[in-house]
Design a protein around this motif. Structure first.
Motif, PDB file in Angstrom:
ATOM      1  N   PRO A  75       0.745  -1.218   0.035  1.00  0.00           N
ATOM      2  CA  PRO A  75       0.088  -0.090  -0.100  1.00  0.00           C
ATOM      3  C   PRO A  75       0.930   1.278   0.055  1.00  0.00           C
ATOM      4  O   PRO A  75       0.469   2.301  -0.446  1.00  0.00           O
ATOM      5  N   GLN A  76       2.161   1.298   0.411  1.00  0.00           N
ATOM      6  CA  GLN A  76       3.020   2.449   0.654  1.00  0.00           C
ATOM      7  C   GLN A  76       4.132   2.041  -0.072  1.00  0.00           C
ATOM      8  O   GLN A  76       4.917   2.103   0.843  1.00  0.00           O
ATOM      9  N   GLN A  77       4.354   1.769  -1.343  1.00  0.00           N
ATOM     10  CA  GLN A  77       5.676   1.714  -1.824  1.00  0.00           C
ATOM     11  C   GLN A  77       6.345   3.063  -2.293  1.00  0.00           C
ATOM     12  O   GLN A  77       5.797   3.815  -3.338  1.00  0.00           O
ATOM     13  N   LEU A  78       7.568   3.226  -1.690  1.00  0.00           N
ATOM     14  CA  LEU A  78       8.177   4.516  -1.773  1.00  0.00           C
ATOM     15  C   LEU A  78       9.390   4.078  -2.326  1.00  0.00           C
ATOM     16  O   LEU A  78      10.123   3.444  -2.153  1.00  0.00           O
ATOM     17  N   HIS A  79       9.628   5.360  -3.242  1.00  0.00           N
ATOM     18  CA  HIS A  79      11.017   5.248  -3.987  1.00  0.00           C
ATOM     19  C   HIS A  79      12.087   5.922  -3.224  1.00  0.00           C
ATOM     20  O   HIS A  79      13.410   5.511  -3.357  1.00  0.00           O
ATOM     21  N   GLY A 104      -0.259   1.671   6.803  1.00  0.00           N
ATOM     22  CA  GLY A 104       0.960   2.065   5.873  1.00  0.00           C
ATOM     23  C   GLY A 104       1.769   3.170   6.746  1.00  0.00           C
ATOM     24  O   GLY A 104       1.405   3.278   7.780  1.00  0.00           O
ATOM     25  N   LEU A 105       2.840   3.575   6.046  1.00  0.00           N
ATOM     26  CA  LEU A 105       3.640   4.580   6.670  1.00  0.00           C
ATOM     27  C   LEU A 105       3.350   5.901   6.631  1.00  0.00           C
ATOM     28  O   LEU A 105       2.704   6.228   5.565  1.00  0.00           O
ATOM     29  N   GLN A 136       0.967  -2.141  10.063  1.00  0.00           N
ATOM     30  CA  GLN A 136       0.547  -3.532   9.828  1.00  0.00           C
ATOM     31  C   GLN A 136       1.812  -3.796   8.835  1.00  0.00           C
ATOM     32  O   GLN A 136       1.739  -3.667   7.814  1.00  0.00           O
ATOM     33  N   PHE A 137       2.743  -4.667   9.542  1.00  0.00           N
ATOM     34  CA  PHE A 137       4.174  -4.844   8.771  1.00  0.00           C
ATOM     35  C   PHE A 137       3.681  -5.897   7.436  1.00  0.00           C
ATOM     36  O   PHE A 137       2.819  -7.011   7.678  1.00  0.00           O
ATOM     37  N   THR A 138       4.258  -5.416   6.411  1.00  0.00           N
ATOM     38  CA  THR A 138       4.221  -6.426   5.346  1.00  0.00           C
ATOM     39  C   THR A 138       5.561  -6.475   4.718  1.00  0.00           C
ATOM     40  O   THR A 138       6.546  -5.823   5.221  1.00  0.00           O
ATOM     41  N   ARG A 139       5.834  -7.242   3.609  1.00  0.00           N
ATOM     42  CA  ARG A 139       7.359  -7.268   3.107  1.00  0.00           C
ATOM     43  C   ARG A 139       7.541  -5.816   2.607  1.00  0.00           C
ATOM     44  O   ARG A 139       8.531  -5.322   2.599  1.00  0.00           O
ATOM     45  N   CYS A 140       6.722  -5.190   1.914  1.00  0.00           N
ATOM     46  CA  CYS A 140       6.906  -4.170   1.480  1.00  0.00           C
ATOM     47  C   CYS A 140       7.126  -2.737   2.473  1.00  0.00           C
ATOM     48  O   CYS A 140       7.993  -1.895   2.313  1.00  0.00           O
TER      49      CYS A 140
END
Length: 254
Positions: A75-79, A104-105, A136-140
């Protein structure tokens, strides 16, 4: 000899020169022609696959569901964390308040991570889960937090190397003359980056670690070790052992 005559072909029923005679074919040509005719007959007799509108809709729905699943997983993929403080519809970090549960972050988490860097440059995954317990921790999410600290270290080491090279070029002979105080230019640059609002009291321990770091860079540069592509690895090994315990207040207050 004059130019050779141009061979003309006519369709049936149209006047003109007669078509050229059929030349005899050898066995190889006959076999090739038979294979081509067989392929043409097979293609002419094969049924055409029709795709119904319902099938197309089902396939599109399936793609959308797969895309939605990926969006839920990341949900929160940051570059890059420098872009995460930008506001607007295209922002990758949502804004949240301390104590609220988030999937998310948020910018609050980014600020906390920067302040945590004053204590630890190489946080473990257990530390991240402990001090970001409201996420909520995920791999991403885990990958993004690790990326944040990697970017923090990159800025930190760039500043250290730049300060050490300047001192070397200015003729500083004694490494003991390299100190990092709260009024130093190096500390002000670091504090502005990690504690922009200056609303957090940076621990003295961080100044000590920064002093050790800039001296390690100075020694390596003075000895000419910077000609080796991997010359910084030895410095990293020293600094990673200087992490200190993160205050428990970071679990809730920050």
């Amino acid at each position: 000899m004059g130019p050779s005559p141009t061979r003309r072909y006519s369709s049936p029923g149209v006047s003109g020169p007669p078509p050229p005679p059929d030349w005899p074919l050898n066995s190889g040509h006959q076999a090739k022609r038979a294979r081509v005719e067989h392929i043409i007959r097979s293609m002419a007799g094969s049924p055409i696959r029709h795709v119904s509108v319902e099938a197309s809709q089902d396939e599109a729905s399936s793609v959308n569901m797969r895309g939605g699943k990926r969006a839920q997983e990341c949900p929160q993929q940051l570059h890059h964390y420098n872009h995460s403080e930008r506001s607007g519809a295209g922002g990758s970090v949502s804004r949240g308040s301390p104590g609220s549960h988030s999937e998310g972050l948020t910018t609050h988490h980014l600020k906390k991570a920067k302040l945590m860097f004053f204590f630890t440059r190489y946080p473990s995954s257990l530390a991240l889960k402990t001090f970001f317990h409201d996420v909520q921790f995920t791999r991403c999410i885990t990958s993004q937090l690790i990326k944040w600290f990697s970017n923090f270290r990159e800025f930190y080491y760039i500043q250290m190397e730049k300060h050490a090279r300047r001192a070397f070029m200015e003729g500083v002979a004694d490494v003991g003359d390299l100190t990092v105080g709260r009024e130093s230019e190096l500390f002000r640059a670091l504090n502005m980056h990690y504690n922009k609002a200056s609303d957090f009291q940076v621990p003295d321990r961080f100044l000590e670690v920064a002093e050790v770091t800039v001296r390690e860079f100075y020694i390596a540069i003075a000895m000419g070790n910077d000609s080796d592509p991997s010359w910084k690895k030895g410095i990293y090994k020293v600094i990673c052992k200087l992490d200190s315990e993160i205050p428990s207040e970071f679990k809730s207050q920050y």
